[in-house]
Design an enzyme around this catalytic site. Structure first.
Site, short mmCIF file in Angstrom:
data_model
loop_
_atom_site.label_atom_id
_atom_site.label_comp_id
_atom_site.label_asym_id
_atom_site.label_seq_id
_atom_site.Cartn_x
_atom_site.Cartn_y
_atom_site.Cartn_z
N ASP A 1 -40.63 -50.77 -30.99
CA ASP A 1 -39.45 -51.25 -30.30
C ASP A 1 -39.00 -52.54 -30.99
O ASP A 1 -39.68 -53.56 -30.91
CB ASP A 1 -39.79 -51.52 -28.83
N ILE A 2 -37.88 -52.50 -31.69
CA ILE A 2 -37.47 -53.65 -32.49
C ILE A 2 -36.99 -54.83 -31.65
O ILE A 2 -36.72 -55.89 -32.20
CB ILE A 2 -36.37 -53.29 -33.52
N LYS B 1 -21.11 -53.89 -28.40
CA LYS B 1 -20.56 -53.21 -29.56
C LYS B 1 -19.40 -53.99 -30.18
O LYS B 1 -19.22 -53.98 -31.41
CB LYS B 1 -20.11 -51.79 -29.18
N ASN C 1 -28.38 -48.97 -36.68
CA ASN C 1 -27.86 -47.87 -35.89
C ASN C 1 -28.42 -47.82 -34.47
O ASN C 1 -27.75 -47.34 -33.57
CB ASN C 1 -28.17 -46.54 -36.60
N ALA D 1 -19.20 -55.07 -24.62
CA ALA D 1 -19.45 -56.43 -25.10
C ALA D 1 -20.40 -56.44 -26.29
O ALA D 1 -20.18 -57.14 -27.28
CB ALA D 1 -20.02 -57.29 -23.97
N TYR E 1 -21.89 -52.60 -22.45
CA TYR E 1 -21.94 -51.84 -23.71
C TYR E 1 -20.78 -52.25 -24.62
O TYR E 1 -20.97 -52.47 -25.82
CB TYR E 1 -21.88 -50.35 -23.39
#
Length: 270
Positions: free
Chosen positions: A62-63, A160, A88, A158, A156
């Site tokens: 989990d990054i 993106k 991505n 905000a 979402y």
């Protein structure tokens, strides 16, 4: 841009757009570190990359967790000069803002915005150090919602929008260094991320095949484009209207709010 023989990192590579991009870069002899949370789908992607002619290594983590960005970069650099980074990985939860659980708000911010910024920061010296003749590629997968904010997708949108403007600012900051910064703006795409939503063409969520979207992204990268819009026709019309008359978009959406709320009420990939 030459998309062939790239060495680098693709996040969210286990499914959807990330997987398809990995396979396409594999067809172009890519040497890829595939990052995602689940080992099994990453291994499936790696097999597809190898079958396409590329090389692949899996990094399951989990990054958003502390220390993982350093581990990713530490694994990526020994594979060769890093001249490709595809940010991505992302998640979504649609709902009224006041009904969004705090953990879902933070999950979107951490994965969609904070993690790609930190990963870019960590790998930027390597990207800048790539061959001046070929340059390097830094690609972020934003969303059509970054171009036209839609109800029930406030957080979402905000995140993106944030990653899109991060790319624009960074593009100007690294001008002349050989780093090609590009942002893709997919509309609704037929991926696992969309399976929990029932919104369709009538609500502006007509879904395009993943293969078509990724083909357009690769073609646009090859052409040297910096902003890549792969949205379907219906969504593009709304985006165009939003540029000239945003209140008209409000009026267009108002009669559909109840139907849209119902259709996206279960949309959650976290």
């Amino acid at each position: 841009m030459d998309v062939g023989n790239r060495t680098g990192v693709i996040t969210g590579a286990g499914t959807g757009i990330g997987r398809a991009l990995a396979v396409d870069f594999g067809r172009h002899n890519g040497n890829l570190l595939l990052v995602g949370r689940r080992t099994e789908p990453l291994e499936e992607t790696a097999d597809m990359v190898r079958a396409a002619g590329g090389q692949a290594e899996v990094f399951a983590a989990d990054i958003t967790e502390p220390g993982v960005i350093d581990r990713v970069t530490g694994t990526a650099r020994p594979r060769g000069p890093v001249d490709l980074l595809v940010n991505n990985a992302g998640n979504v939860r649609a709902d009224h803002l006041e009904d969004l659980p705090e953990q879902d708000v933070l999950a979107m911010i951490n994965l969609n915005l904070t993690a790609p910024i930190l990963l870019t920061r960590a790998l930027l010296p390597s990207l800048k150090g790539a061959s001046a003749e070929r340059g390097s590629i830094l690609l972020a997968i934003s969303s059509g919602i970054a171009l036209t904010g839609l109800p029930f997708y406030t957080v979402y949108a905000a995140t993106k929008s944030g990653i899109a403007h991060f790319g624009k600012a960074l593009r100007r900051e690294v001008h002349g260094t050989g780093v090609h910064v590009a942002t893709a703006f997919p509309g609704a795409t037929d991926t696992d991320m969309m399976t929990s939503s029932s919104a369709g063409e009538d609500l502006g969520f007509g879904r395009r095949p993943v293969a078509d979207v990724v083909t357009e992204i690769l073609e646009s990268l090859t052409a040297g484009d910096h902003e890549i819009n792969t949205a379907a026709t219906t969504r593009r019309k709304m985006q165009d209207l939003n540029k000239t008359d945003p209140l008209a978009v409000d009026a267009l959406l108002a009669p559909k709010l109840a139907a849209l709320e119902t259709a996206v009420s279960t949309h959650r990939s976290i």
